[in-house]
Design an enzyme around this catalytic site. Structure first.
Site, PDB file in Angstrom:
ATOM      1  N   LYS A   5       0.851  -1.191   0.000  1.00  0.00           N
ATOM      2  CA  LYS A   5       0.000   0.000   0.000  1.00  0.00           C
ATOM      3  C   LYS A   5       0.886   1.240   0.000  1.00  0.00           C
ATOM      4  CE  LYS A   5      -2.058   1.720   3.718  1.00  0.00           C
ATOM      5  NZ  LYS A   5      -1.768   3.181   3.645  1.00  0.00           N
TER       6      LYS A   5
ATOM      7  N   GLU B 237      -9.528   7.759   4.017  1.00  0.00           N
ATOM      8  CA  GLU B 237      -9.352   8.068   5.435  1.00  0.00           C
ATOM      9  C   GLU B 237      -9.824   9.473   5.771  1.00  0.00           C
ATOM     10  OE1 GLU B 237      -6.016   8.137   9.037  1.00  0.00           O
ATOM     11  OE2 GLU B 237      -5.492   7.269   7.082  1.00  0.00           O
TER      12      GLU B 237
END
Length: 301
Positions: A118, A187
């Site tokens: 990631k 997020e």
């Protein structure tokens, strides 16, 4: 008869999105937490660079190195069988060039056994993601609040609260999808924005502080279990308060040691009386000073 666990794969993950089957993701940083995540039946495990804060005591994620992350990822790998294991590329391990990004991602796969990696942000990170994917390693993207660049974003606070910010997040997410990312983390963005963006993406979206409209959720291990004593974001829900239990347990241990009530008889080992008597005679022998520390077998008892 126990149910056979089938390892998570990228096709299975894509299928979960198509079937609107919620995806469960957690972070983990060591062997015990990996074993627990495995037993709990989560789908994805991220060895996150949040380890800089939760495991190494830093005030942000940026100080952690790739070598430190690899140590943690190796430990997590040993505890996992079923969940997909994701290695989080730390700050400074992929920004310089595509070659650096590929090398860092390759180390996660070859040395730590991660399935995928990631990285954070859009912009230049899109190019890095594309390069890593072309090298044969799947990549998960990450938009919204990206902790590695929190200072540039004005601190650890929600993103996408203005039309301009929301448009940028949308562009970054679409660019990461176009680059070939198999999933994207949202997020700390408004739930209403997630509702607008998730249907526009064909890949799974994992939310952390992004509302219920995402395809799955992720929380940091130490946050959800109530272990971490630092700052807790608004989006965190504690499912236990293990820090207080740990403090209580260690404090109780200390009290019992000081009171000489631990160890009790059930915590000790025994020796046959005749063997103990033989040792007593040996210790009382006037030549003990000469023989002690020597060959026991050669000493007459």
């Amino acid at each position: 008869m126990s149910e056979t666990k089938i390892p998570m794969t990228l096709p299975r993950l894509a299928e979960m999105k198509l079937n609107a089957e919620p995806i469960v993701m957690v972070t983990a940083y060591d062997f015990p937490s990996a074993e627990i995540a495995e037993a709990a039946g989560v789908d994805l495990v991220l060895v996150g660079d949040t380890a800089a804060m939760t495991m190494l005591g830093h005030s942000s994620t940026t100080p952690v190195s790739l070598d430190e992350m690899l140590v943690l990822a190796k430990a997590v790998r040993r505890g996992l069988t079923t969940p997909l294991l994701i290695g989080d590329l730390p700050f400074g391990s992929y920004e310089r060039s595509n070659e650096q990004a590929i090398e860092s991602a390759t180390r996660y796969v070859k040395e730590a056994g991660c399935d995928v990696v990631k990285l954070e942000r859009g912009g230049l990170s899109v190019e890095r993601a594309r390069a890593i994917i072309r090298a044969g390693i799947p990549v998960m993207g990450h938009v919204g609040l990206t902790p590695q660049t929190a200072t540039a974003l004005g601190g650890f606070k929600a993103q996408g609260k203005t039309a301009a910010q929301a448009a940028q997040i949308a562009e970054e997410a679409l660019a990461l999808e176009a680059a070939g990312c198999f999933a994207i983390v949202f997020e700390a963005i408004p739930a209403d924005l997630s509702e607008l963006l998730v249907p526009k993406l064909s890949v799974p979206v994992i939310g952390i502080g992004a509302g219920v409209a995402t395809d799955g959720q992720v929380l940091v291990w130490h946050d959800l279990l109530g272990i971490y004593g630092g700052h807790t974001a608004k989006f965190v829900k504690r499912y236990a308060e293990l820090r207080e239990q740990m403090i209580g347990a260690v404090s109780e241990y200390g009290r019992e040691v000081r009171a000489r009530s631990f160890p009790a008889a059930e915590h000790t080992y025994s020796i046959e009386p005749e063997e103990l008597e033989a040792v007593r005679r040996y210790l009382e022998n006037e030549t003990m000073a000469d023989t002690f520390g020597g060959d026991w077998a050669a000493t007459e008892i």
